[in-house]
Design an enzyme around this catalytic site. Structure first.
Site, PDB file in Angstrom:
ATOM      1  N   ASN A   1      22.098  83.322  18.585  1.00  0.00           N
ATOM      2  CA  ASN A   1      21.159  84.301  19.204  1.00  0.00           C
ATOM      3  C   ASN A   1      20.780  84.326  20.581  1.00  0.00           C
ATOM      4  O   ASN A   1      19.940  84.962  20.600  1.00  0.00           O
ATOM      5  CB  ASN A   1      20.112  84.953  17.969  1.00  0.00           C
TER       6      ASN A   1
ATOM      7  N   CYS B   1      23.448  93.577  11.638  1.00  0.00           N
ATOM      8  CA  CYS B   1      23.572  93.871  10.320  1.00  0.00           C
ATOM      9  C   CYS B   1      22.945  95.576   9.999  1.00  0.00           C
ATOM     10  O   CYS B   1      22.257  95.994  10.216  1.00  0.00           O
ATOM     11  CB  CYS B   1      22.554  92.944  10.394  1.00  0.00           C
TER      12      CYS B   1
ATOM     13  N   ASP C   1      14.809  86.833  10.230  1.00  0.00           N
ATOM     14  CA  ASP C   1      15.112  85.682   9.860  1.00  0.00           C
ATOM     15  C   ASP C   1      15.285  85.367   9.162  1.00  0.00           C
ATOM     16  O   ASP C   1      15.940  84.839   8.347  1.00  0.00           O
ATOM     17  CB  ASP C   1      16.084  85.796  11.269  1.00  0.00           C
TER      18      ASP C   1
ATOM     19  N   VAL D   1       8.914  93.225  11.210  1.00  0.00           N
ATOM     20  CA  VAL D   1      10.147  93.610  12.620  1.00  0.00           C
ATOM     21  C   VAL D   1      10.741  94.587  12.186  1.00  0.00           C
ATOM     22  O   VAL D   1      11.931  95.893  12.756  1.00  0.00           O
ATOM     23  CB  VAL D   1      10.559  92.251  12.632  1.00  0.00           C
TER      24      VAL D   1
HETATM   25  C1  EPZ Z   1      17.854  89.983  17.641  1.00  0.00           C
HETATM   26  O1  EPZ Z   1      18.224  91.453  17.120  1.00  0.00           O
HETATM   27  C2  EPZ Z   1      18.305  89.317  16.599  1.00  0.00           C
HETATM   28  N1  EPZ Z   1      19.806  89.282  16.661  1.00  0.00           N
HETATM   29  C3  EPZ Z   1      18.239  89.381  15.581  1.00  0.00           C
HETATM   30  O2  EPZ Z   1      18.973  88.797  14.741  1.00  0.00           O
HETATM   31  C4  EPZ Z   1      16.151  89.005  14.946  1.00  0.00           C
HETATM   32  O3  EPZ Z   1      16.389  89.545  13.733  1.00  0.00           O
HETATM   33  C5  EPZ Z   1      16.015  90.328  15.884  1.00  0.00           C
HETATM   34  O4  EPZ Z   1      16.319  89.738  17.567  1.00  0.00           O
HETATM   35  C6  EPZ Z   1      14.254  89.820  16.505  1.00  0.00           C
HETATM   36  O5  EPZ Z   1      14.128  88.460  16.253  1.00  0.00           O
HETATM   37  C7  EPZ Z   1      20.651  88.686  18.178  1.00  0.00           C
HETATM   38  O6  EPZ Z   1      20.250  88.286  18.916  1.00  0.00           O
HETATM   39  C8  EPZ Z   1      22.485  89.167  17.797  1.00  0.00           C
HETATM   40  P1  EPZ Z   1      15.157  93.350  18.369  1.00  0.00           P
HETATM   41  P2  EPZ Z   1      17.784  92.848  18.107  1.00  0.00           P
HETATM   42  O7  EPZ Z   1      15.081  94.627  19.522  1.00  0.00           O
HETATM   43  O8  EPZ Z   1      17.086  92.382  19.632  1.00  0.00           O
HETATM   44  C9  EPZ Z   1      13.089  97.621  17.221  1.00  0.00           C
HETATM   45  C10 EPZ Z   1      20.569  87.383  12.534  1.00  0.00           C
HETATM   46  O9  EPZ Z   1      19.944  87.702  11.280  1.00  0.00           O
HETATM   47  N2  EPZ Z   1      13.583  97.975  18.605  1.00  0.00           N
HETATM   48  O10 EPZ Z   1      13.777  92.299  18.590  1.00  0.00           O
HETATM   49  O11 EPZ Z   1      18.462  93.909  17.802  1.00  0.00           O
HETATM   50  C11 EPZ Z   1      14.308  97.580  16.301  1.00  0.00           C
HETATM   51  O12 EPZ Z   1      14.938  98.873  15.613  1.00  0.00           O
HETATM   52  C12 EPZ Z   1      19.160  88.720  13.092  1.00  0.00           C
HETATM   53  O13 EPZ Z   1      20.477  86.888  13.171  1.00  0.00           O
HETATM   54  C13 EPZ Z   1      13.951  99.231  19.044  1.00  0.00           C
HETATM   55  O14 EPZ Z   1      12.961 100.353  18.421  1.00  0.00           O
HETATM   56  O15 EPZ Z   1      16.764  92.792  17.717  1.00  0.00           O
HETATM   57  C14 EPZ Z   1      13.113  96.575  15.877  1.00  0.00           C
HETATM   58  O16 EPZ Z   1      12.703  97.299  14.555  1.00  0.00           O
HETATM   59  C15 EPZ Z   1      19.541  89.782  13.224  1.00  0.00           C
HETATM   60  N3  EPZ Z   1      14.463  99.763  20.126  1.00  0.00           N
HETATM   61  C16 EPZ Z   1      12.406  95.493  16.586  1.00  0.00           C
HETATM   62  O17 EPZ Z   1      12.656  96.210  17.817  1.00  0.00           O
HETATM   63  C17 EPZ Z   1      14.788  99.453  20.788  1.00  0.00           C
HETATM   64  O18 EPZ Z   1      15.649  99.541  21.752  1.00  0.00           O
HETATM   65  C18 EPZ Z   1      12.639  94.376  16.902  1.00  0.00           C
HETATM   66  O19 EPZ Z   1      14.034  94.429  17.406  1.00  0.00           O
HETATM   67  C19 EPZ Z   1      15.530  97.865  20.188  1.00  0.00           C
HETATM   68  C20 EPZ Z   1      14.510  97.513  19.320  1.00  0.00           C
END
Ligand code: EPZ
Length: 439
Positions: free
Chosen positions: A24, A121, A311, A333
């Protein structure tokens, strides 16, 4: 054709494995190289699918990519960045969420870009509204099409104030990668401050960016006109390290995880100790083992950093099926990350999921019909089963369950796991796992 792994379980995992750069972080640093006028060199790069996808996407956009998987280094030369054909991008990006982070760099370099709808995912809706709102705040025109998003900023991008309604990792990275060369000051409040974000800030600062991170989650960026290349060694993958630690607990094993880094894992280590796991920290890595006796049930809530990372929970839940008593897990989350528990129940685990928030943390999913809390009653012996990998971390937790279960399991669709776990089959064999590819 999907590969099937036959797992003869019931034996402890014992031995040593090495974790390399964080899944990540590494792809984000690769995208950051687009902003530079000079080549960049990234070290400690793992051989995982997400790195391949971003390498191909960068190559599509004219970046010269040299990847040495053995040495774990990748050289990126962005001298001739050019637009790519939508169809080619579309074909490539399917399984990854990284393409959305190309927006800022491509707007700075080319003035426009097309980003296909994202993969990633299936653990929730995975919306990108924060990302698109952020780009609009910088002055970009954002147009949704049926296959993705077209963005343009013919008059350049201007620094702005952004407040994230939730500390989204991706939206924070989107802001950083856009603000560093936007004109003037950007103030981002409600930012994510995960170790992977801090390492991306290290990379951008090496390139010439001016950024500060305050204790109240506010990041301030002064835009600069030009950025150079960077030389950087990625932080290790704390999710992979924690996954193997959970495997040691669930199989009553003993694993030395070379490369694991304590400061990134403080909350995991505290939880590991509370469950009854043992660990010993050295400069080379962290030794994890099951000390014998019973494991303790716990109350666990996932959260943004520095809380317990979402994660980390799926592999640990498998170990909690072997703990005495009732464990309670509240996933705050992602709204739909407990689907993996159904297969564990088929293997004998005693898990009940709830739509209520079973914890004290403020959560967006209460009363919205998402089953995002679970109660795990143990210990329950796990029995072998035929299981299909649902997503990356759920898939790894199925591997752990099959390794812990008595008997022979078949794990279908294991290639999803190679998106985030480098050489996981050879690592399993190094840990004396009795596994065999069936096809
Ligand atoms: C990153 O995903 C990681 N992936 C995820 O790891 C990790 O679980 C996550 O961050 C939280 O730490 C990568 O870095 C490639 P978020 P990301 O934006 O950036 C909501 C793994 O298995 N949200 O922090 O996509 C979203 O729905 C993966 O390695 C919005 O609502 O996660 C979620 O509920 C899984 N609108 C929350 O925020 C948006 O525009 C956290 O998502 C963006 C996000």
């Amino acid at each position: 054709m999907e590969r099937i792994l036959r797992v003869n379980g019931g034996k402890p995992l014992t031995g040593e494995i090495t974790v390399r750069g964080a899944k990540n972080f590494v792809p984000k640093a690769m995208v950051a190289s687009l902003l530079g006028t000079q080549p960049s060199v990234l070290s400690n790069v793992p051989r995982i699918r997400d790195v391949d996808v971003v390498s191909e996407l960068l190559t599509l956009h004219g970046v010269r990519v040299n990847y040495d998987p053995g040495a774990g280094t990748i050289t990126l030369d962005p001298s001739n960045v050019e637009s790519a054909h939508v169809a080619d991008i579309d074909a490539l990006a399917g399984s990854s969420r990284i393409p959305i982070l190309f927006c800022g760099p491509l707007l700075h370099r080319l003035g426009e870009a097309f980003i296909p709808d994202l993969g990633g995912c299936n653990i929730g809706g995975r919306p990108i509204d924060f990302h698109l709102d952020t780009l609009r705040r910088f002055g970009a025109e954002v147009t949704r099409t049926e296959t993705g998003t077209h963005i343009s900023a013919k008059n350049g991008l201007k620094g702005t104030k952004i407040h994230l309604p939730y500390p989204s990792v991706g939206a924070t990275e989107q802001t950083l990668l856009t603000a560093v060369m936007a004109e003037g000051l950007t103030e981002l409040s409600g930012a994510a401050i995960e170790p992977e974000i801090m390492d991306l800030i290290n990379v951008l600062q090496k390139m010439g960016a001016i950024m500060s991170v305050d204790t109240d989650r506010t990041i301030r960026i002064e835009g600069v006109k030009e950025l150079s290349g960077f030389r950087h060694t990625s932080l290790p993958d704390r999710i992979e390290a924690a996954s193997w630690a959970s495997a040691a607990l669930a199989t009553k094993g003993d694993i030395f995880v070379r490369g694991a880094h304590q400061p990134d894992m403080t909350t995991f280590l505290n939880t590991y100790r509370k469950v009854g796991g043992a660990f010993d920290i050295s400069d080379e890595g962290i030794h994890f083992w099951h000390p014998g006796g019973e494991l303790n049930s716990i109350v666990l809530e996932t959260n943004v950093h520095p809380g317990f990372m979402t994660d980390w929970q799926q592999p640990l839940v498998v170990a909690l099926t072997q703990a005495r008593g009732l464990s309670i897990m509240h996933e705050t989350v992602y709204e739909d990350r407990l689907g993996f528990t159904s297969a564990l129940k088929e293997m004998g685990a005693n898990i009940q999921t709830y739509r209520e928030c079973l914890g004290g943390l403020q959560c967006r999913f209460g009363q919205r019909n998402y089953r995002h809390s679970a109660v795990i009653s143990g210990p329950t012996p796990l029995r072998a089963a035929d299981i299909t990998v649902p997503d990356l971390r759920g898939g790894f937790s199925y591997l752990i369950a099959a390794l812990a279960a008595e008997g022979t399991s078949r794990v279908y669709g294991i290639d999803v796991i190679s998106r985030g776990y480098e050489h996981f089959l050879s690592k399993l064999r190094a840990l004396n796992a009795d596994v065999e590819l069936e096809n």
